[in-house]
Design an enzyme around this catalytic site. Structure first.
Site, mmCIF file in Angstrom:
data_model
loop_
_atom_site.group_PDB
_atom_site.id
_atom_site.type_symbol
_atom_site.label_atom_id
_atom_site.label_comp_id
_atom_site.label_asym_id
_atom_site.label_seq_id
_atom_site.Cartn_x
_atom_site.Cartn_y
_atom_site.Cartn_z
ATOM 1 N N SER A 3 0.810 -1.222 0.000
ATOM 2 C CA SER A 3 0.000 0.000 0.000
ATOM 3 C C SER A 3 0.842 1.271 0.000
ATOM 4 O O SER A 3 0.296 2.368 0.073
ATOM 5 C CB SER A 3 -0.918 0.006 1.230
ATOM 6 O OG SER A 3 -1.773 -1.106 1.213
ATOM 7 N N THR A 58 6.890 1.365 2.040
ATOM 8 C CA THR A 58 8.286 1.772 1.835
ATOM 9 C C THR A 58 8.382 3.297 1.757
ATOM 10 O O THR A 58 9.256 3.916 2.359
ATOM 11 C CB THR A 58 8.815 1.157 0.523
ATOM 12 O OG1 THR A 58 8.435 -0.222 0.478
ATOM 13 C CG2 THR A 58 10.310 1.278 0.407
ATOM 14 N N HIS A 86 2.518 -4.930 9.685
ATOM 15 C CA HIS A 86 1.320 -5.141 8.863
ATOM 16 C C HIS A 86 0.196 -5.746 9.720
ATOM 17 O O HIS A 86 -0.824 -6.171 9.194
ATOM 18 C CB HIS A 86 1.622 -6.116 7.722
ATOM 19 C CG HIS A 86 2.517 -5.575 6.648
ATOM 20 N ND1 HIS A 86 2.360 -4.324 6.100
ATOM 21 C CD2 HIS A 86 3.568 -6.135 5.993
ATOM 22 C CE1 HIS A 86 3.281 -4.139 5.158
ATOM 23 N NE2 HIS A 86 4.032 -5.224 5.079
HETATM 24 P P1 A3P Z 1 3.762 -0.622 -7.453
HETATM 25 O O1 A3P Z 1 4.064 -2.080 -7.403
HETATM 26 O O2 A3P Z 1 2.354 -0.333 -7.881
HETATM 27 O O3 A3P Z 1 4.747 0.144 -8.257
HETATM 28 P P2 A3P Z 1 4.945 -1.432 -0.116
HETATM 29 O O4 A3P Z 1 6.033 -0.475 0.171
HETATM 30 O O5 A3P Z 1 3.801 -1.334 0.829
HETATM 31 O O6 A3P Z 1 5.442 -2.800 -0.340
HETATM 32 O O7 A3P Z 1 4.301 -0.933 -1.494
HETATM 33 C C1 A3P Z 1 5.036 -0.994 -2.682
HETATM 34 C C2 A3P Z 1 4.417 -0.068 -3.701
HETATM 35 O O8 A3P Z 1 4.758 1.293 -3.381
HETATM 36 C C3 A3P Z 1 4.940 -0.345 -5.089
HETATM 37 O O9 A3P Z 1 3.858 -0.046 -5.964
HETATM 38 C C4 A3P Z 1 6.065 0.672 -5.186
HETATM 39 O O10 A3P Z 1 6.469 0.957 -6.491
HETATM 40 C C5 A3P Z 1 5.440 1.870 -4.500
HETATM 41 N N1 A3P Z 1 6.459 2.821 -4.016
HETATM 42 C C6 A3P Z 1 7.645 2.534 -3.432
HETATM 43 N N2 A3P Z 1 8.303 3.653 -3.146
HETATM 44 C C7 A3P Z 1 7.537 4.685 -3.559
HETATM 45 C C8 A3P Z 1 7.709 6.113 -3.545
HETATM 46 N N3 A3P Z 1 8.802 6.671 -3.070
HETATM 47 N N4 A3P Z 1 6.701 6.866 -4.033
HETATM 48 C C9 A3P Z 1 5.589 6.294 -4.529
HETATM 49 N N5 A3P Z 1 5.376 4.949 -4.582
HETATM 50 C C10 A3P Z 1 6.334 4.151 -4.094
#
Ligand code: A3P
Length: 315
Positions: free
Chosen positions: A68, A71, A129
């Site tokens: 969501s 990161t 989570h």
């Molecule tokens: P996508 O797979 O749609 O690109 P999490 O961190 O909860 O695992 O979520 C990962 C999602 O957040 C991925 O989405 C990732 O690319 C996106 N993401 C990671 N860093 C980001 C940032 N700095 N800004 C916006 N989205 C980011």
């Protein structure tokens, strides 16, 4: 950690193996623990948190349903909270993954590293989570702050599917299969609607303790959301900082393009040997359009509408 625990000698093995099982999100085995579906190997971590973790009043927790925007929120919160400690030109986020800067509590407890959480100086920044209903009392009753991020379930599903496909390239899970399992609420940490709703409802009841953020709004209004976040974690931006562009510097440092291009996030490896680059895929709103049919999207939207009905929360 994400794999079956049958071979190991985990103290909770017997309990975990007796829980209802889901094997369709291959190659993982998920078990239903207190109403949510978890990778088997993670459940000991949740039990550890429940039994032994003690929140401190000035702790800050980043909580989310996986994929969501965790990161990103880790990077933003870490750099906001520590902005007086580090310069933007020699910042830990230029050398470390956001997951090294703020670790997952479930993994800390799975790996028997509880002393790490204890040894952190206050105010601690931690992440998990774990659903609200599974948190230990100290996290739900103390003065600690929880920042929760949610995202359109369609994009969450797409992101989760790519993550697993790239993590385990020979995983036989098709997108259509993943879609069915996700709609049944049986992907890792699911059902997503229950996860999100628990934090949403609690954020309405205790807005001073739980800040509910939304990935799509953070993309469209990063400044406003970062101000909100800073105030909530008790380190608001001063007028001087507003004037000198500190907000812009944090947003830039944590931006998708900036983080994605760093060596540590291009080549490094993090927890459970997951390559850091897997956390930086596209970082956009609406990638579901490239991965599911309109019928699928309508079906998932309908489930979401039904589940969230009457809550005031929409996607
Ligand atoms: P996508 O797979 O749609 O690109 P999490 O961190 O909860 O695992 O979520 C990962 C999602 O957040 C991925 O989405 C990732 O690319 C996106 N993401 C990671 N860093 C980001 C940032 N700095 N800004 C916006 N989205 C980011």
């Amino acid at each position: 950690l994400f794999f079956p625990i049958e071979e190991g000698d985990n103290p909770h093995k017997e309990l975990i193996l007796s829980l209802p099982k889901e094997t369709r999100w291959q190659p993982y085995v998920l078990r239903l623990y207190e109403g949510f579906w978890w990778w088997e190997g993670i459940i000991p971590g949740i039990i550890g948190i429940q039994q032994r973790f003690k929140a401190r009043p000035n702790d800050v927790f980043i909580i989310s349903f996986p994929k969501s925007g965790t990161t990103w929120l880790k990077a933003l919160t870490f750099s906001t909270m520590n902005r007086h400690k580090y310069s933007f030109t020699n910042h830990p986020l230029l050398r470390l993954s956001p997951h090294d800067c703020i670790r997952f509590l479930e993994l800390i407890y799975c790996q028997g590293e509880e002393s790490y959480a204890e040894s952190l100086t206050s105010p601690r920044l931690l992440c998990c989570h774990t659903p609200y209903s599974c948190l230990p009392d100290s996290m739900t009753t103390s003065e600690c702050r929880i920042v929760y991020i949610c995202r359109d379930p369609k994009d969450v599903l797409v992101s989760a599917w790519y993550m697993d496909k790239n993590y385990i390239p020979d995983a036989p899970l098709s997108f259509n299969q993943a879609f069915e399992v996700f709609c049944d609420g049986r992907s890792g940490a699911g059902p997503i609607w229950d996860h999100v709703l628990q934090y949403w409802n609690e954020s309405l009841r205790r807005p001073d303790k739980i800040l509910f953020l939304n990935y799509e709004e953070m993309i469209s209004e990063p400044h406003q959301n970062l101000r909100k976040l800073a105030e909530f974690i008790r380190c608001p931006f001063s007028e001087e900082e507003e004037k000198t562009g500190v907000i812009e510097q944090i947003i830039e440092l944590c931006s998708f393009n900036k983080l994605k291009e760093l060596d540590v996030n291009k080549k490094g490896e993090g927890f459970s040997n997951i390559e850091n680059e897997l956390f930086f895929r596209k970082g956009v709103v609406g990638d579901w359009k490239n991965n599911m049919t309109l019928e699928m999207a309508e079906r998932l939207d309908e489930i979401t509408r039904e589940k969230l009905h009457g809550s005031g929360l929409t996607f």
